[in-house]
Motif scaffolding. Structure first.
Motif, PDB file in Angstrom:
ATOM      1  N   PRO A 167       0.811  -1.232   0.000  1.00  0.00           N
ATOM      2  CA  PRO A 167       0.000   0.000   0.000  1.00  0.00           C
ATOM      3  C   PRO A 167       0.837   1.271   0.000  1.00  0.00           C
ATOM      4  O   PRO A 167       0.395   2.314  -0.516  1.00  0.00           O
ATOM      5  N   GLN A 168       2.043   1.221   0.542  1.00  0.00           N
ATOM      6  CA  GLN A 168       2.883   2.438   0.534  1.00  0.00           C
ATOM      7  C   GLN A 168       3.346   2.772  -0.883  1.00  0.00           C
ATOM      8  O   GLN A 168       3.447   3.947  -1.257  1.00  0.00           O
ATOM      9  N   VAL A 169       3.633   1.753  -1.681  1.00  0.00           N
ATOM     10  CA  VAL A 169       4.005   1.985  -3.088  1.00  0.00           C
ATOM     11  C   VAL A 169       2.834   2.646  -3.803  1.00  0.00           C
ATOM     12  O   VAL A 169       2.985   3.647  -4.524  1.00  0.00           O
ATOM     13  N   ARG A 170       1.661   2.072  -3.564  1.00  0.00           N
ATOM     14  CA  ARG A 170       0.452   2.611  -4.205  1.00  0.00           C
ATOM     15  C   ARG A 170       0.286   4.090  -3.867  1.00  0.00           C
ATOM     16  O   ARG A 170       0.044   4.922  -4.746  1.00  0.00           O
ATOM     17  N   ALA A 171       0.419   4.401  -2.581  1.00  0.00           N
ATOM     18  CA  ALA A 171       0.218   5.792  -2.150  1.00  0.00           C
ATOM     19  C   ALA A 171       1.293   6.701  -2.759  1.00  0.00           C
ATOM     20  O   ALA A 171       0.990   7.787  -3.271  1.00  0.00           O
ATOM     21  N   ALA A 172       2.543   6.245  -2.736  1.00  0.00           N
ATOM     22  CA  ALA A 172       3.638   7.096  -3.249  1.00  0.00           C
ATOM     23  C   ALA A 172       3.473   7.326  -4.748  1.00  0.00           C
ATOM     24  O   ALA A 172       3.720   8.424  -5.258  1.00  0.00           O
ATOM     25  N   MET A 173       3.053   6.282  -5.467  1.00  0.00           N
ATOM     26  CA  MET A 173       2.937   6.425  -6.923  1.00  0.00           C
ATOM     27  C   MET A 173       1.686   7.226  -7.314  1.00  0.00           C
ATOM     28  O   MET A 173       1.673   7.891  -8.347  1.00  0.00           O
ATOM     29  N   LEU A 174       0.637   7.173  -6.489  1.00  0.00           N
ATOM     30  CA  LEU A 174      -0.521   8.037  -6.763  1.00  0.00           C
ATOM     31  C   LEU A 174      -0.161   9.498  -6.495  1.00  0.00           C
ATOM     32  O   LEU A 174      -0.617  10.409  -7.188  1.00  0.00           O
TER      33      LEU A 174
END
Ligand code: GLC
Length: 508
Positions: A167-174
């Motif tokens: 989920p941290q990747v998702r948040a950073a990439m969004l």
């Protein structure tokens, strides 16, 4: 209509032989005069350039080779001032191995960013964790001696895959999307969208029964488990929701899959996908009237309700259309691209009909070619600098360009073609003007009228397009008044001359 600019090769403004943002700004008149709606820039972010920018080391800045954020803002303003839109290239599947996230991830197994990438122990025999092969050849796994595990890379080893299940990747990439949308960009082309999710547990891929080594190692296995997983559609919906909160924004997804799978990337009412999953079928279909007709009809029929079609005949990855089908047929291909129903994407230089280029062995730069030499996989042939005029280095740069120019740049350049009413450039501009002026060509329905071994003929609302895909004269299947021919001399009623395409107002 989208125009793809490959920034390294559009216009150099600072004499280093590589194109840049200020150079693009200087050449916007050419883009505007073509009559396109939007410009897509291949990646311009800080990058070690192992894959010429598709290895991003910082998603929220500009590589000094291309300029800086101020140069970007100036370009965006100049694009908007001409009534055009600007799309950036968003590369979510992988970063550069020089991205600070990856440097942290590989620092130790305990690092908080370890799970931002896909790490696995060696197989019991010490080999790779599974049989996946990289799209650039060789295994998809690279051993990291420092931490004793392998990391996954669908492309070069310098392009480690992000772990989108984190989920941290998702948040950073969004956040990356938000950064550029806040800055005013009009949308994104999303790089290798179908690759972002891999099957849980990373099972082996099945061997490809049709594999032949000359295809490249990428094709040794079928990418059943390494790409196109159901979870991707939820992610595409998140991208779309984010874009939609900014109003009229466009998402184009790079998706190289057979049509039924491709169509899923339009999403559903509950989970809308990208607006345009790139349709590369004109690149893959034999240049033969019946084969093209079958493909177009099947593509149209497979579109989901409300799904808007799109077409591509060139890119920084594909061979030049004029090299593939020949100079005369490239004009027919341009008419096809710009008269089929849906949004066309035109790659820089195709409006000049750039065809074969000679890349001497010591000037090859494409990593795909360097890793698998001799297979004809080189992409440099489509990435040569734009020839603007007959001056030194074709007006592209004051210095020797990073790749050679097209062999015939002295005669095949923008300035020469602007002066020649029969040139490919003038044909392209005329076709784009007709598309803009005539609703039949932009919004009209598509109906196949005729296809045989030589001729492809279709209607767009009340207009008819008849294309001769051969070098011999053919009967024109529909009588009518010509609006435009691809040839330089006037249309002859009742026939299609060799390599001729025409747009007709049919006789009632
Ligand atoms: C896309 C790009 C290509 C690049 C690859 C890896 O296919 O178009 O140029 O090498 O993704 O990012």
């Amino acid at each position: 209509m989208i125009y793809q600019i490959y920034p390294r090769s559009f216009q150099d403004s600072n004499g280093d032989g590589v194109g840049d943002l200020a150079g693009i700004a200087r050449r916007l008149d050419h883009v505007a005069a073509l009559g396109v709606d939007a410009v897509w820039l291949s990646p311009i972010f800080p990058s070690p350039m192992a894959d010429f920018g598709y290895d991003v080391a910082d998603y929220c800045d500009i590589d000094p080779l291309f300029g800086d954020l101020a140069a970007f803002d100036a370009l965006l303003e100049a694009v908007h001032a001409r009534g055009l839109k600007l799309l950036l290239d968003y590369v979510p599947n992988h970063t550069s191995d020089q991205h600070p996230w990856f440097k942290e991830s590989r620092a130790s197994r305990e690092n908080p960013k370890r799970d931002w990438y896909v790490w696995r122990d060696p197989a019991p025999d010490g080999g790779t964790p599974n049989n996946w092969t990289s799209d650039m050849g060789g295994s998809s796994w690279e051993f990291d001696a420092g931490t004793g595990q392998f990391y996954l890379h669908a492309f070069l080893r310098e392009q480690p895959d992000l772990n989108w299940r984190n989920p941290q990747v998702r948040a950073a990439m969004l956040d990356v999307l938000r950064f550029w949308l806040d800055r005013g960009v009009d949308g994104f082309r999303i790089d290798v969208l179908w690759h972002c999710f891999k099957a849980a547990g990373l099972p082996d891929n099945p061997p490809n029964p049709d594999y032949r080594p000359e295809l490249g190692e990428k094709f040794a296995v079928l990418q059943t488990n390494s790409a196109n997983q159901p979870e991707i559609h939820q992610l595409a919906a998140e991208f779309r929701t984010m874009a939609d909160t900014y109003g009229e924004r466009l998402l184009v997804g790079e998706v190289c899959l057979p049509v039924p799978s491709l169509m899923q990337y339009y999403g559903s009412d509950a989970a809308p996908g990208v607006h345009l999953p790139f349709n590369f079928q004109l690149l893959d279909t034999p240049w033969q009237a019946r084969a093209l007709a079958d493909m177009i009809v099947a593509y149209e029929a497979a579109l989901p309700p409300g799904g808007w079609p799109n077409w591509v005949i060139g890119s920084h990855d594909a061979p030049r259309i004029a090299a593939r089908v020949g100079e005369a047929q490239a004009r027919v291909a341009m008419m096809m691209l710009l008269t089929l129903r849906g949004t066309p994407t035109l790659y820089q230089g195709d409006e000049l009909g750039i065809g074969k280029v000679t890349i001497p062995p010591d000037r090859v730069r494409d990593p795909q070619d360097l890793r698998q030499p001799g297979l004809g996989l080189g992409r440099d042939r489509s990435r040569t600098p734009m020839p603007w005029d007959g001056s030194t280095h074709a007006g592209f740069s004051e210095a020797e360009p990073w790749l050679p120019l097209n062999d015939d740049w002295h005669t095949r350049n923008v300035a020469t073609q602007e002066r020649d009413p029969g040139s490919m450039l003038v044909l392209t501009r005329t076709l784009l003007r007709l598309r803009r002026d005539l609703a039949a060509l932009s919004l009209g329905g598509f109906r196949l009228i005729h296809a045989d071994d030589a001729v492809l003929c279709y209607a767009r609302a009340e207009l008819v397009v008849a294309l001769n895909l051969t070098g011999e004269a053919q009967d024109c299947p529909v009588a009518g008044t010509p609006l435009l021919s691809t040839l330089r001399t006037p249309f002859i009623a009742g026939m299609l001359r060799p390599d001729e395409g025409v747009i007709l107002i049919p006789e009632l």
